[in-house]
Scaffold this active site. Sequence first.
Site, PDB file in Angstrom:
ATOM      1  N   GLU A 161     -23.242 -33.699 -22.107  1.00  0.00           N
ATOM      2  CA  GLU A 161     -24.330 -34.311 -22.805  1.00  0.00           C
ATOM      3  C   GLU A 161     -25.522 -33.096 -22.250  1.00  0.00           C
ATOM      4  OE1 GLU A 161     -24.898 -38.686 -23.396  1.00  0.00           O
ATOM      5  OE2 GLU A 161     -24.487 -38.455 -21.262  1.00  0.00           O
ATOM      6  N   ASP A 191     -19.749 -45.988 -18.080  1.00  0.00           N
ATOM      7  CA  ASP A 191     -19.655 -44.347 -18.016  1.00  0.00           C
ATOM      8  C   ASP A 191     -18.354 -44.095 -18.860  1.00  0.00           C
ATOM      9  OD1 ASP A 191     -22.054 -44.516 -16.779  1.00  0.00           O
ATOM     10  OD2 ASP A 191     -21.098 -44.759 -14.770  1.00  0.00           O
ATOM     11  N   ASP A 222     -19.066 -37.608 -18.510  1.00  0.00           N
ATOM     12  CA  ASP A 222     -20.615 -38.137 -18.243  1.00  0.00           C
ATOM     13  C   ASP A 222     -20.989 -37.984 -17.016  1.00  0.00           C
ATOM     14  OD1 ASP A 222     -22.497 -40.408 -19.776  1.00  0.00           O
ATOM     15  OD2 ASP A 222     -21.612 -41.208 -17.691  1.00  0.00           O
TER      16      ASP A 222
END
Length: 442
Positions: free
Chosen positions: A302, A384, A218
């Site tokens: 992501e 996170d 992340d």
Amino acid sequence: MTTTQAFRFALDPNDAQLAGLRRHAGAARFVYNWGLGFVKAALAQRDAEQSYGLAGDALTVVPWTLPALRLRWNQVKNDVAPWWGECSKEAFSAGLDQLARALKNFSDSKNGKRGGRRVGFPRFKKRGKARDSFRYTTGAYGPAGDLHVRLPRIGRVKVHEPMGALTGRLAEGRGRLLGATGSRTAGRWFVSFTVQAEREVPEAPSPRQRAGGPVGVDAGVKHLAVLSTGEQVDNPKPLARSQRKLRKASRAYSRSKPGSAGRRQRAARLGKIHAHVANQRRDGLNKLTTRLATNHDVVVVEDLHVAGMVRNRRLARAVADTGMAEIRRQLDYKTRWYGSRLHIANRWYPSSKTCSGCGWRNPSLTLSDRTFHCQSCHLVIDRDTNAAVNLRNLVAASTSETHNARGADHKTPLAGPVAVKREPGTAAAGQTRGAPPQGEAA
């Protein structure tokens, strides 16, 4: 595995060689401007002919491709540049190639063949403003031992560090030179060799990679990356740490007299600080991505819309200082180099709003909420870290193939509809391309 790889080395030229490097960069810039002026004159002539009712073969032909530009240059080079023999012909070819690529990008963008932001018509290059560079694709160029490079019409130039990584591949036949580019950055000259290299990629992950297992990454602002293992990689923030020096150097540059020697010195000082910031950021990102690609068999990140995130003026500087897009770009090729895989999660997957323990979603979670509290299983976890664990769980939950090629990114399907309420700086799943969505900033 055959791949195209670049090897970049800093040069240590003497005064004569430094003048040759500047001369070649100037030749590339000169022929670029000459070609652009010729194209604009041809376009104006054709518009005038069309206003008189001419059409078809009667119209002036506009040189738009590299062969057409090179043909015209060879016809007039003795008149417009009688000094052209002092430089390698490759410098002029490089300038024309840059112009041909710029014209093609403009036409493709105008016709809808090129995605992304609209590309404008090429503009003239100005000395001191444009990037100084030139390229060799033919001729006797290449390494001359481990500490020297051979550049046509410039000579045998010393480099700052041994080139064993490149010369070893060439000597063993595991690499083939495709071109060499000379460029100047913050007052220093570099040479970059483009090499078609053969890399040995393991068919299966090594035992060290198996021990790491899948990992979710992340990317954020406060931390450079938070891993599903619980590790938080600190963000060095090189730009933020250099803001005081940059402000001082920028004020000194703006107060100097245009065209003076002092202004050139202050410009060099400012460029040196920016180059130092870029080198610090590049070093941190390379260490992180190499460790992820070598220690884990699957890396999950992501699909962040970084271009949309930097439009938020409160986050723009912090997002730009992290290099989020660079993390994905480096993981794209490093996972292939080291035999691991890269998995791209869907941009709309609510990794931060979903509980990594039971799957419950909190649609009211905002960016200011740094701890995730699950109302179903009562899990309390860092926001996170929770997102990174959800990304890692996608590998086990997905039945589709995991890709490691950037052109075949796997779009992870969502288990349910995206929450109606959105975090600040994000967009709904149905938002059109005209209003670019934004990913989570932290």
